[in-house]
Design an enzyme around this catalytic site. Structure first.
Site, mmCIF file in Angstrom:
data_model
loop_
_atom_site.group_PDB
_atom_site.id
_atom_site.type_symbol
_atom_site.label_atom_id
_atom_site.label_comp_id
_atom_site.label_asym_id
_atom_site.label_seq_id
_atom_site.Cartn_x
_atom_site.Cartn_y
_atom_site.Cartn_z
ATOM 1 C CB THR A 94 -1.026 0.027 1.385
ATOM 2 O OG1 THR A 94 -1.571 -1.121 1.202
ATOM 3 C CG2 THR A 94 -1.676 1.102 0.907
ATOM 4 C CE LYS A 169 -5.123 -0.884 1.552
ATOM 5 N NZ LYS A 169 -5.047 -2.737 2.012
ATOM 6 C CE LYS A 237 1.201 1.982 5.018
ATOM 7 N NZ LYS A 237 2.045 1.038 3.344
HETATM 8 P P1 NAP Z 1 5.463 -6.972 7.674
HETATM 9 O O1 NAP Z 1 5.001 -7.921 8.436
HETATM 10 O O2 NAP Z 1 5.898 -5.433 8.442
HETATM 11 O O3 NAP Z 1 6.346 -7.228 6.057
HETATM 12 C C1 NAP Z 1 7.330 -5.952 5.737
HETATM 13 C C2 NAP Z 1 7.711 -7.230 4.665
HETATM 14 O O4 NAP Z 1 8.641 -5.735 3.773
HETATM 15 C C3 NAP Z 1 9.167 -7.679 5.227
HETATM 16 O O5 NAP Z 1 9.368 -8.989 4.302
HETATM 17 C C4 NAP Z 1 10.386 -6.146 5.046
HETATM 18 O O6 NAP Z 1 11.941 -7.314 5.280
HETATM 19 C C5 NAP Z 1 10.325 -6.029 3.477
HETATM 20 N N1 NAP Z 1 11.077 -4.545 3.211
HETATM 21 C C6 NAP Z 1 10.519 -3.227 4.265
HETATM 22 N N2 NAP Z 1 10.908 -2.470 3.646
HETATM 23 C C7 NAP Z 1 11.699 -3.007 2.871
HETATM 24 C C8 NAP Z 1 13.170 -2.791 1.834
HETATM 25 N N3 NAP Z 1 13.640 -1.363 1.966
HETATM 26 N N4 NAP Z 1 13.868 -3.260 1.364
HETATM 27 C C9 NAP Z 1 13.220 -5.080 1.312
HETATM 28 N N5 NAP Z 1 12.573 -5.165 2.042
HETATM 29 C C10 NAP Z 1 11.635 -4.543 2.399
HETATM 30 O O7 NAP Z 1 3.862 -5.823 6.794
HETATM 31 P P2 NAP Z 1 2.811 -6.316 6.556
HETATM 32 O O8 NAP Z 1 2.073 -6.121 7.352
HETATM 33 O O9 NAP Z 1 3.334 -7.539 5.371
HETATM 34 O O10 NAP Z 1 2.632 -5.436 4.755
HETATM 35 C C11 NAP Z 1 2.948 -4.863 3.605
HETATM 36 C C12 NAP Z 1 2.063 -3.983 2.460
HETATM 37 O O11 NAP Z 1 1.637 -4.733 2.565
HETATM 38 C C13 NAP Z 1 2.723 -2.724 3.260
HETATM 39 O O12 NAP Z 1 2.668 -1.212 2.618
HETATM 40 C C14 NAP Z 1 1.090 -3.220 4.088
HETATM 41 O O13 NAP Z 1 0.526 -1.211 4.573
HETATM 42 C C15 NAP Z 1 -0.409 -3.915 2.855
HETATM 43 N N6 NAP Z 1 -0.806 -4.357 3.558
HETATM 44 C C16 NAP Z 1 -0.909 -4.661 5.079
HETATM 45 C C17 NAP Z 1 -2.417 -5.341 5.566
HETATM 46 C C18 NAP Z 1 -2.201 -6.307 7.404
HETATM 47 O O14 NAP Z 1 -2.890 -6.525 7.339
HETATM 48 N N7 NAP Z 1 -1.332 -6.937 7.297
HETATM 49 C C19 NAP Z 1 -3.350 -5.468 4.720
HETATM 50 C C20 NAP Z 1 -3.448 -5.301 3.403
HETATM 51 C C21 NAP Z 1 -2.232 -4.183 2.667
HETATM 52 P P3 NAP Z 1 12.201 -7.956 6.295
HETATM 53 O O15 NAP Z 1 11.995 -9.318 6.648
HETATM 54 O O16 NAP Z 1 13.628 -7.256 6.049
HETATM 55 O O17 NAP Z 1 12.176 -6.555 7.189
#
Ligand code: NAP
Length: 287
Positions: A94, A169, A237
């Site tokens: 997102t 979104k 964010k």
């Molecule tokens: P998360 O658990 O914090 O995971 C983030 C992932 O992104 C990790 O694999 C992290 O790697 C990687 N990452 C972050 N910065 C990076 C960079 N600069 N270079 C390479 N890899 C990077 O977050 P999440 O909940 O999965 O969410 C991911 C996305 O989906 C976000 O944009 C969020 O807003 C969206 N989203 C989330 C949900 C939800 O319910 N959680 C629902 C819909 C959409 P590391 O392992 O190295 O930290």
């Protein structure tokens, strides 16, 4: 069959990658924290790429799900040397529509195509392969990759040009903010009335105020359990993105502004890695 690679194995990415593997599309993985990718690649019996570029060389479609705007652009830049004519990048993070457009400009220089495809449905939706996906970009490219995306989503809707998926979104995130405020405030009110809130959640879930968040987070938030789920820092964010978009088109989002202030208080108190239902911390009666 198309070969897919997955980048970003966080709370959302890991279960999505598992579903890709189950459907037979997953060929390679990459994650910034390498250990996560190594472990999952072994389990799923797919390649663990050395770099985003190496992953891009090996596959037809690269799926990304990382945190924020700067992260998407960093990953896309790292992919560029490995992209080839006809490569497809589908970003499910997102971020802002502007970031999606910048990413698309970068990959087009390589003859590749970019779709912004943010999702909704939480980690449960990611696990069950039932996410709602809103897609911006070339419609023919979406149709080509639709069978791959269908391994993760139960509804995939083409919204328009690149950036339109992120616009949809943002609407979703604005609604989630209002729902979080309404549910946590109303349950705190119920707690003060001294009602049995298990019964309240049960009966209200069957009526006009029933909703996804109440059904899935209502009981856990009452128990003071705020395991993500969706991290508060990430929703914060998203709301900043929505407010920037609103400012650009000259409109206001008062509910979103109020939620942002609440989240800022929770971030100050150190709760950014908790689920967004931690908003209940600010609303519940003192013990
Ligand atoms: P998360 O658990 O914090 O995971 C983030 C992932 O992104 C990790 O694999 C992290 O790697 C990687 N990452 C972050 N910065 C990076 C960079 N600069 N270079 C390479 N890899 C990077 O977050 P999440 O909940 O999965 O969410 C991911 C996305 O989906 C976000 O944009 C969020 O807003 C969206 N989203 C989330 C949900 C939800 O319910 N959680 C629902 C819909 C959409 P590391 O392992 O190295 O930290």
């Amino acid at each position: 069959m198309m070969k897919a690679g997955f980048i970003g194995l966080g709370g959302m990415g890991e279960p999505m990658a598992r579903n890709m593997a189950k459907a037979g599309f997953l060929a390679a993985l990459w994650n910034r924290t390498r250990q996560r990718a190594v472990r999952l690649a072994q389990q799923l019996e797919v390649e663990c790429a050395e770099s985003p570029a190496q992953l891009a060389e090996r596959v037809d479609v690269v799926l990304t799900c990382v945190s924020a705007d700067a992260d998407v652009l960093e990953v896309v830049r790292a992919l560029l040397p490995g992209l080839h004519q006809g490569s497809l990048i589908v970003d499910m993070s997102t971020v802002s529509s502007e970031t999606a457009r910048q990413a698309a400009d970068l990959v087009r220089q390589k003859g590749a195509e970019f779709l912004d495809a943010p999702v909704s449905g939480g980690v449960e939706g990611a696990r069950n392969g039932t996410l709602a996906m809103m897609v911006g970009g070339d419609e023919a490219a979406l149709e080509k990759v639709r069978p791959v995306l269908a391994a993760m989503s139960s509804r995939i809707v083409h919204m328009g040009v690149v950036g339109a998926g992120q616009g949809a979104k943002a609407i979703n995130q604005i609604m989630c903010a209002g729902i979080n405020e309404a549910v946590t405030e109303a349950l705190a009110f119920g707690a003060r009335l001294g009602l049995d809130l298990t019964k309240v959640i049960d009966v209200i879930s069957a009526g006009a105020a029933g909703n996804w968040f109440l059904e899935r987070r209502g009981m856990s938030l009452l128990q003071g359990l705020f395991e993500p789920g969706f991290k508060l820092a990430l929703h914060h964010k998203d709301l900043k993105i929505a407010l920037d978009m609103a400012a650009r088109i000259g409109t206001r989002l008062p509910l979103t502004e109020a939620t942002l202030r609440d989240y800022e208080e929770l971030l100050r108190q150190g709760y950014g890695d908790e689920d967004i239902s931690a908003l209940y911390r600010l609303k519940r009666p003192a013990e």
